[in-house]
Design a protein around this motif. Structure first.
Motif, PDB file in Angstrom:
ATOM      1  N   THR A 120       0.853  -1.000   0.345  1.00 42.50           N
ATOM      2  CA  THR A 120       0.185   0.153   0.203  1.00 42.50           C
ATOM      3  C   THR A 120       0.827   1.341   0.272  1.00 42.50           C
ATOM      4  N   TYR A 121       0.057   2.000  -0.341  1.00 39.11           N
ATOM      5  CA  TYR A 121       0.694   3.411   0.113  1.00 39.11           C
ATOM      6  C   TYR A 121      -0.021   4.686   0.003  1.00 39.11           C
ATOM      7  N   GLY A 122       0.705   5.992   0.486  1.00 41.32           N
ATOM      8  CA  GLY A 122      -0.179   6.671   0.678  1.00 41.32           C
ATOM      9  C   GLY A 122       1.233   8.137   1.288  1.00 41.32           C
ATOM     10  N   THR A 123      -0.180   9.409   0.938  1.00 38.15           N
ATOM     11  CA  THR A 123       1.483  10.635   1.607  1.00 38.15           C
ATOM     12  C   THR A 123       1.924  10.877   2.671  1.00 38.15           C
ATOM     13  N   GLY A 124       0.894   9.485   4.082  1.00 33.05           N
ATOM     14  CA  GLY A 124       1.594   9.986   5.587  1.00 33.05           C
ATOM     15  C   GLY A 124       2.126   8.868   5.944  1.00 33.05           C
ATOM     16  N   ALA A 125       2.412   8.590   7.315  1.00 34.92           N
ATOM     17  CA  ALA A 125       2.875   7.884   7.555  1.00 34.92           C
ATOM     18  C   ALA A 125       1.213   6.399   7.940  1.00 34.92           C
ATOM     19  N   PRO A 126       1.890   4.915   7.671  1.00 33.27           N
ATOM     20  CA  PRO A 126       1.193   3.997   8.005  1.00 33.27           C
ATOM     21  C   PRO A 126       0.772   3.619   9.157  1.00 33.27           C
ATOM     22  N   ALA A 127      -0.645   3.422   8.932  1.00 27.84           N
ATOM     23  CA  ALA A 127      -1.307   3.503  10.171  1.00 27.84           C
ATOM     24  C   ALA A 127      -1.576   1.694  10.959  1.00 27.84           C
ATOM     25  N   GLY A 128      -1.146   1.697  12.170  1.00 25.16           N
ATOM     26  CA  GLY A 128      -0.959   0.498  12.667  1.00 25.16           C
ATOM     27  C   GLY A 128       0.360   0.429  13.621  1.00 25.16           C
TER      28      GLY A 128
END
Length: 312
Positions: free
Chosen positions: A111-119
Protein backbone atom coordinates in the motif's frame (compact mmCIF):
# COMPACT_ATOMS: atom_id res chain seq x y z
CA UNK A 1 -4.49 -68.58 -37.65
CA UNK A 2 -2.36 -65.65 -38.78
CA UNK A 3 -3.70 -62.66 -36.83
CA UNK A 4 -1.00 -61.51 -34.37
CA UNK A 5 -3.56 -61.03 -31.59
CA UNK A 6 -4.87 -64.58 -32.09
CA UNK A 7 -1.36 -66.00 -32.08
CA UNK A 8 -0.53 -64.12 -28.89
CA UNK A 9 -3.77 -65.32 -27.32
CA UNK A 10 -2.91 -68.92 -28.16
CA UNK A 11 0.57 -68.55 -26.65
CA UNK A 12 -0.84 -67.00 -23.49
CA UNK A 13 -3.46 -69.73 -23.23
CA UNK A 14 -0.69 -72.30 -23.44
CA UNK A 15 1.23 -70.42 -20.76
CA UNK A 16 -1.83 -70.40 -18.50
CA UNK A 17 -2.40 -74.08 -18.99
CA UNK A 18 1.19 -74.92 -18.10
CA UNK A 19 1.87 -72.53 -15.25
CA UNK A 20 -1.35 -71.02 -13.84
CA UNK A 21 -4.08 -72.76 -11.91
CA UNK A 22 -7.39 -71.24 -10.94
CA UNK A 23 -7.43 -68.19 -13.19
CA UNK A 24 -5.80 -66.07 -15.88
CA UNK A 25 -4.29 -63.38 -13.62
CA UNK A 26 -0.58 -63.85 -12.97
CA UNK A 27 2.28 -61.80 -11.57
CA UNK A 28 4.99 -60.46 -13.85
CA UNK A 29 7.95 -58.13 -13.56
CA UNK A 30 8.19 -54.88 -15.52
CA UNK A 31 11.18 -55.15 -17.83
CA UNK A 32 10.88 -51.55 -19.05
CA UNK A 33 8.52 -48.61 -19.32
CA UNK A 34 7.95 -47.65 -22.95
CA UNK A 35 7.85 -44.24 -24.57
CA UNK A 36 4.05 -44.49 -24.77
CA UNK A 37 3.78 -44.98 -21.00
CA UNK A 38 2.94 -48.67 -21.34
CA UNK A 39 5.20 -51.44 -20.05
CA UNK A 40 7.13 -54.43 -21.38
CA UNK A 41 6.57 -57.41 -19.06
CA UNK A 42 8.67 -60.50 -18.42
CA UNK A 43 6.64 -63.59 -17.50
CA UNK A 44 7.86 -66.39 -15.29
CA UNK A 45 8.80 -68.56 -18.26
CA UNK A 46 10.98 -65.80 -19.72
CA UNK A 47 8.53 -64.64 -22.40
CA UNK A 48 8.43 -60.90 -23.05
CA UNK A 49 5.09 -59.10 -23.54
CA UNK A 50 5.46 -55.76 -25.30
CA UNK A 51 3.48 -52.52 -24.87
CA UNK A 52 1.07 -53.81 -22.20
CA UNK A 53 -1.57 -51.26 -21.21
CA UNK A 54 -1.81 -50.07 -17.57
CA UNK A 55 -4.57 -48.46 -15.51
CA UNK A 56 -4.33 -44.76 -14.67
CA UNK A 57 -3.99 -45.72 -10.99
CA UNK A 58 -0.62 -47.37 -11.70
CA UNK A 59 1.60 -44.31 -11.28
CA UNK A 60 5.35 -44.06 -10.98
CA UNK A 61 5.89 -47.01 -13.33
CA UNK A 62 9.43 -48.34 -13.26
CA UNK A 63 11.49 -51.31 -14.38
CA UNK A 64 11.58 -53.95 -11.64
CA UNK A 65 7.99 -53.39 -10.48
CA UNK A 66 5.94 -56.52 -9.87
CA UNK A 67 2.43 -56.28 -11.27
CA UNK A 68 -0.69 -58.40 -11.62
CA UNK A 69 -1.52 -58.90 -15.31
CA UNK A 70 -4.57 -60.43 -16.94
CA UNK A 71 -3.44 -62.72 -19.75
CA UNK A 72 -5.53 -62.57 -22.89
CA UNK A 73 -5.21 -61.67 -26.55
CA UNK A 74 -4.83 -58.10 -25.24
CA UNK A 75 -2.94 -58.40 -21.93
CA UNK A 76 -3.53 -55.65 -19.40
CA UNK A 77 -1.91 -54.73 -16.09
CA UNK A 78 -4.45 -54.70 -13.27
CA UNK A 79 -2.42 -53.28 -10.40
CA UNK A 80 1.09 -52.96 -8.99
CA UNK A 81 2.23 -55.39 -6.31
CA UNK A 82 4.36 -54.21 -3.40
CA UNK A 83 4.49 -51.70 -0.55
CA UNK A 84 2.31 -48.63 -0.26
CA UNK A 85 4.02 -45.85 -2.30
CA UNK A 86 2.69 -43.09 -0.02
CA UNK A 87 6.13 -42.44 1.55
CA UNK A 88 7.81 -41.91 -1.81
CA UNK A 89 4.95 -39.76 -3.07
CA UNK A 90 5.06 -37.64 0.10
CA UNK A 91 8.79 -36.99 -0.34
CA UNK A 92 8.32 -36.04 -3.99
CA UNK A 93 5.44 -33.71 -3.11
CA UNK A 94 7.53 -32.00 -0.44
CA UNK A 95 10.40 -31.46 -2.89
CA UNK A 96 8.03 -29.88 -5.40
CA UNK A 97 6.54 -27.65 -2.69
CA UNK A 98 9.98 -26.46 -1.56
CA UNK A 99 11.00 -25.59 -5.12
CA UNK A 100 7.70 -23.76 -5.67
CA UNK A 101 8.25 -21.75 -2.48
CA UNK A 102 11.74 -20.77 -3.61
CA UNK A 103 10.37 -19.67 -6.97
CA UNK A 104 7.63 -17.51 -5.43
CA UNK A 105 8.25 -14.12 -3.86
CA UNK A 106 5.50 -13.35 -1.39
CA UNK A 107 4.48 -9.91 -0.05
CA UNK A 108 1.30 -9.94 2.05
CA UNK A 109 0.27 -6.39 1.20
CA UNK A 110 1.58 -3.39 -0.75
CA UNK A 111 0.00 0.00 0.00
CA UNK A 112 1.05 3.62 -0.20
CA UNK A 113 -0.08 7.10 0.83
CA UNK A 114 1.15 10.61 1.71
CA UNK A 115 1.25 10.05 5.47
CA UNK A 116 2.88 7.57 7.83
CA UNK A 117 1.41 4.04 7.81
CA UNK A 118 -1.29 3.20 10.32
CA UNK A 119 -0.81 0.48 12.91
CA UNK A 120 2.12 -0.68 15.03
CA UNK A 121 5.39 -2.41 14.16
CA UNK A 122 6.46 -0.24 11.24
CA UNK A 123 10.11 0.77 10.91
CA UNK A 124 11.29 3.67 8.80
CA UNK A 125 13.78 2.73 6.09
CA UNK A 126 16.36 5.35 5.20
CA UNK A 127 17.89 3.33 2.35
CA UNK A 128 16.66 0.55 0.12
CA UNK A 129 19.01 -1.93 -1.54
CA UNK A 130 18.04 -4.61 -4.05
CA UNK A 131 19.85 -7.40 -5.83
CA UNK A 132 18.96 -10.40 -7.97
CA UNK A 133 20.17 -13.86 -6.96
CA UNK A 134 19.49 -16.78 -9.32
CA UNK A 135 16.79 -14.77 -11.02
CA UNK A 136 14.99 -13.86 -7.79
CA UNK A 137 14.85 -10.45 -6.10
CA UNK A 138 16.28 -9.72 -2.65
CA UNK A 139 15.42 -6.44 -0.89
CA UNK A 140 17.32 -4.94 2.05
CA UNK A 141 16.02 -1.96 4.06
CA UNK A 142 18.39 0.09 6.17
CA UNK A 143 16.64 1.29 9.33
CA UNK A 144 17.66 3.81 11.98
CA UNK A 145 17.05 1.45 14.90
CA UNK A 146 15.88 -2.14 15.17
CA UNK A 147 12.63 -2.38 17.07
CA UNK A 148 11.93 -5.92 15.92
CA UNK A 149 14.69 -8.42 14.92
CA UNK A 150 15.06 -8.89 11.19
CA UNK A 151 14.36 -12.33 9.71
CA UNK A 152 17.49 -14.15 8.59
CA UNK A 153 18.65 -14.19 4.98
CA UNK A 154 17.98 -17.61 3.41
CA UNK A 155 20.82 -19.50 1.81
CA UNK A 156 21.30 -18.84 -1.88
CA UNK A 157 19.46 -21.68 -3.64
CA UNK A 158 21.22 -23.87 -6.15
CA UNK A 159 20.54 -22.93 -9.79
CA UNK A 160 17.52 -24.61 -11.29
CA UNK A 161 18.05 -27.80 -13.32
CA UNK A 162 18.52 -27.37 -17.07
CA UNK A 163 17.40 -29.81 -19.77
CA UNK A 164 19.27 -29.73 -23.07
CA UNK A 165 18.02 -31.41 -26.25
CA UNK A 166 20.42 -32.58 -28.95
CA UNK A 167 20.72 -30.33 -31.98
CA UNK A 168 21.38 -33.31 -34.27
CA UNK A 169 21.90 -37.08 -34.25
CA UNK A 170 22.73 -39.85 -36.68
CA UNK A 171 24.72 -42.98 -37.51
CA UNK A 172 28.07 -43.67 -39.20
CA UNK A 173 29.42 -46.76 -40.94
CA UNK A 174 32.56 -47.26 -42.95
CA UNK A 175 33.98 -43.90 -41.90
CA UNK A 176 31.09 -41.76 -43.20
CA UNK A 177 27.46 -40.89 -42.37
CA UNK A 178 25.07 -43.81 -42.89
CA UNK A 179 22.07 -42.68 -44.94
CA UNK A 180 20.22 -45.92 -44.16
CA UNK A 181 20.13 -45.40 -40.39
CA UNK A 182 18.73 -42.02 -39.40
CA UNK A 183 18.66 -42.85 -35.67
CA UNK A 184 21.82 -43.52 -33.66
CA UNK A 185 22.54 -47.24 -34.04
CA UNK A 186 25.10 -49.63 -32.56
CA UNK A 187 26.35 -52.94 -33.97
CA UNK A 188 25.94 -54.79 -37.26
CA UNK A 189 22.79 -56.72 -38.24
CA UNK A 190 23.45 -57.47 -41.91
CA UNK A 191 27.20 -58.11 -42.06
CA UNK A 192 27.95 -54.83 -43.84
CA UNK A 193 29.94 -53.36 -40.95
CA UNK A 194 29.43 -52.02 -37.45
CA UNK A 195 27.47 -48.83 -37.01
CA UNK A 196 28.22 -46.09 -34.50
CA UNK A 197 25.65 -43.44 -33.56
CA UNK A 198 25.84 -40.08 -31.82
CA UNK A 199 23.97 -37.12 -30.35
CA UNK A 200 25.28 -33.55 -30.78
CA UNK A 201 24.70 -30.49 -28.58
CA UNK A 202 26.92 -27.74 -29.99
CA UNK A 203 28.19 -25.64 -27.06
CA UNK A 204 24.90 -25.81 -25.12
CA UNK A 205 26.15 -28.12 -22.37
CA UNK A 206 29.29 -26.09 -21.71
CA UNK A 207 27.34 -22.81 -21.75
CA UNK A 208 24.72 -24.15 -19.32
CA UNK A 209 27.42 -25.23 -16.85
CA UNK A 210 29.58 -22.09 -17.01
CA UNK A 211 30.21 -20.66 -13.52
CA UNK A 212 28.21 -23.44 -11.80
CA UNK A 213 29.02 -26.62 -9.90
CA UNK A 214 27.44 -29.62 -11.59
CA UNK A 215 25.84 -32.19 -9.27
CA UNK A 216 24.42 -34.69 -11.80
CA UNK A 217 23.89 -35.23 -15.49
CA UNK A 218 21.16 -37.63 -16.53
CA UNK A 219 20.29 -38.57 -20.11
CA UNK A 220 17.09 -40.16 -21.38
CA UNK A 221 16.97 -42.62 -24.28
CA UNK A 222 14.32 -44.73 -26.00
CA UNK A 223 14.99 -47.92 -27.93
CA UNK A 224 13.43 -48.11 -31.39
CA UNK A 225 11.34 -51.07 -32.47
CA UNK A 226 12.33 -53.05 -35.54
CA UNK A 227 16.07 -53.00 -34.84
CA UNK A 228 17.54 -56.16 -33.35
CA UNK A 229 15.90 -58.59 -30.93
CA UNK A 230 13.05 -57.55 -28.63
CA UNK A 231 14.82 -58.47 -25.38
CA UNK A 232 16.88 -56.05 -23.30
CA UNK A 233 20.19 -55.05 -24.82
CA UNK A 234 22.79 -52.74 -23.22
CA UNK A 235 23.69 -49.39 -24.69
CA UNK A 236 27.46 -49.17 -25.21
CA UNK A 237 27.93 -45.46 -24.50
CA UNK A 238 30.94 -43.30 -25.37
CA UNK A 239 31.89 -39.63 -25.28
CA UNK A 240 32.80 -37.79 -28.47
CA UNK A 241 34.31 -34.37 -29.22
CA UNK A 242 32.19 -33.23 -32.20
CA UNK A 243 30.03 -30.11 -31.87
CA UNK A 244 28.07 -31.12 -34.98
CA UNK A 245 27.82 -34.20 -37.23
CA UNK A 246 31.16 -34.85 -39.01
CA UNK A 247 31.30 -35.50 -42.75
CA UNK A 248 33.88 -38.24 -42.14
CA UNK A 249 34.36 -40.75 -39.36
CA UNK A 250 32.71 -40.22 -35.98
CA UNK A 251 35.49 -40.32 -33.38
CA UNK A 252 34.87 -42.18 -30.12
CA UNK A 253 36.53 -41.06 -26.91
CA UNK A 254 36.00 -42.37 -23.34
CA UNK A 255 33.95 -45.54 -23.10
CA UNK A 256 32.26 -47.86 -23.35
CA UNK A 257 29.98 -47.53 -20.33
CA UNK A 258 26.94 -49.81 -20.07
CA UNK A 259 24.72 -47.50 -18.02
CA UNK A 260 21.38 -48.58 -19.45
CA UNK A 261 19.78 -51.72 -20.88
CA UNK A 262 16.48 -51.48 -22.78
CA UNK A 263 13.99 -53.76 -24.49
CA UNK A 264 12.34 -52.55 -27.70
CA UNK A 265 10.08 -49.54 -27.29
CA UNK A 266 11.41 -48.86 -23.79
CA UNK A 267 12.51 -45.55 -22.34
CA UNK A 268 15.14 -45.20 -19.64
CA UNK A 269 17.38 -42.68 -17.90
CA UNK A 270 21.11 -43.10 -17.28
CA UNK A 271 23.24 -41.14 -14.82
CA UNK A 272 26.56 -40.17 -16.39
CA UNK A 273 29.79 -40.86 -14.45
CA UNK A 274 31.44 -37.96 -12.62
CA UNK A 275 34.39 -37.91 -15.01
CA UNK A 276 32.05 -37.68 -18.01
CA UNK A 277 30.03 -34.80 -16.62
CA UNK A 278 33.26 -32.94 -15.86
CA UNK A 279 34.41 -33.30 -19.46
CA UNK A 280 31.04 -32.27 -20.87
CA UNK A 281 30.78 -29.29 -18.51
CA UNK A 282 34.25 -28.05 -19.45
CA UNK A 283 33.77 -28.55 -23.19
CA UNK A 284 36.52 -31.20 -23.42
CA UNK A 285 33.76 -33.55 -24.60
CA UNK A 286 30.83 -32.40 -26.72
CA UNK A 287 28.31 -35.24 -26.83
CA UNK A 288 27.40 -38.92 -26.49
CA UNK A 289 27.80 -41.87 -28.85
CA UNK A 290 26.97 -45.59 -29.08
CA UNK A 291 29.00 -48.39 -30.66
CA UNK A 292 28.91 -52.19 -30.53
CA UNK A 293 30.55 -55.03 -32.41
CA UNK A 294 28.41 -57.58 -34.25
CA UNK A 295 24.74 -58.48 -34.02
CA UNK A 296 24.29 -59.49 -30.37
CA UNK A 297 23.71 -55.93 -29.07
CA UNK A 298 22.48 -54.45 -32.34
CA UNK A 299 19.96 -51.70 -31.50
CA UNK A 300 18.81 -48.23 -32.49
CA UNK A 301 17.95 -45.42 -30.12
CA UNK A 302 16.24 -42.03 -29.98
CA UNK A 303 16.10 -39.32 -27.32
CA UNK A 304 19.30 -37.92 -25.89
CA UNK A 305 17.90 -35.14 -23.68
CA UNK A 306 20.38 -34.32 -20.90
CA UNK A 307 19.12 -32.94 -17.58
CA UNK A 308 21.77 -31.16 -15.51
CA UNK A 309 21.37 -30.40 -11.82
CA UNK A 310 23.65 -28.04 -9.89
CA UNK A 311 24.82 -27.83 -6.29
CA UNK A 312 25.99 -24.21 -6.50
Amino acid sequence: MSDPADLLGAELAQYRASSVSGGDVVSAVVADVTASGRVNLELGNGDLLLEVACPDSYRGRAAGDWVAVRLSARPVVLWRLGPDPVTTEETTTEQIAVQAALDTQVVRAATYGTGAPAGSGWQEATEVHVRKVDGRLEVYFRVGSVADPSPGTPDVPAPRPVTISPTASGSWRGGRPDEYAASPTQGDWTGRGNRRGAWFYGAAIQNACAGKTVATMKVQFSRKTGAGVNAKRPMHLYLHDHSSPPSGQLDLDDGPEELLSLSVGATGTATLPASWRSQLASGAAKGLAVYANGSRDYAAFTGGKITITFSA
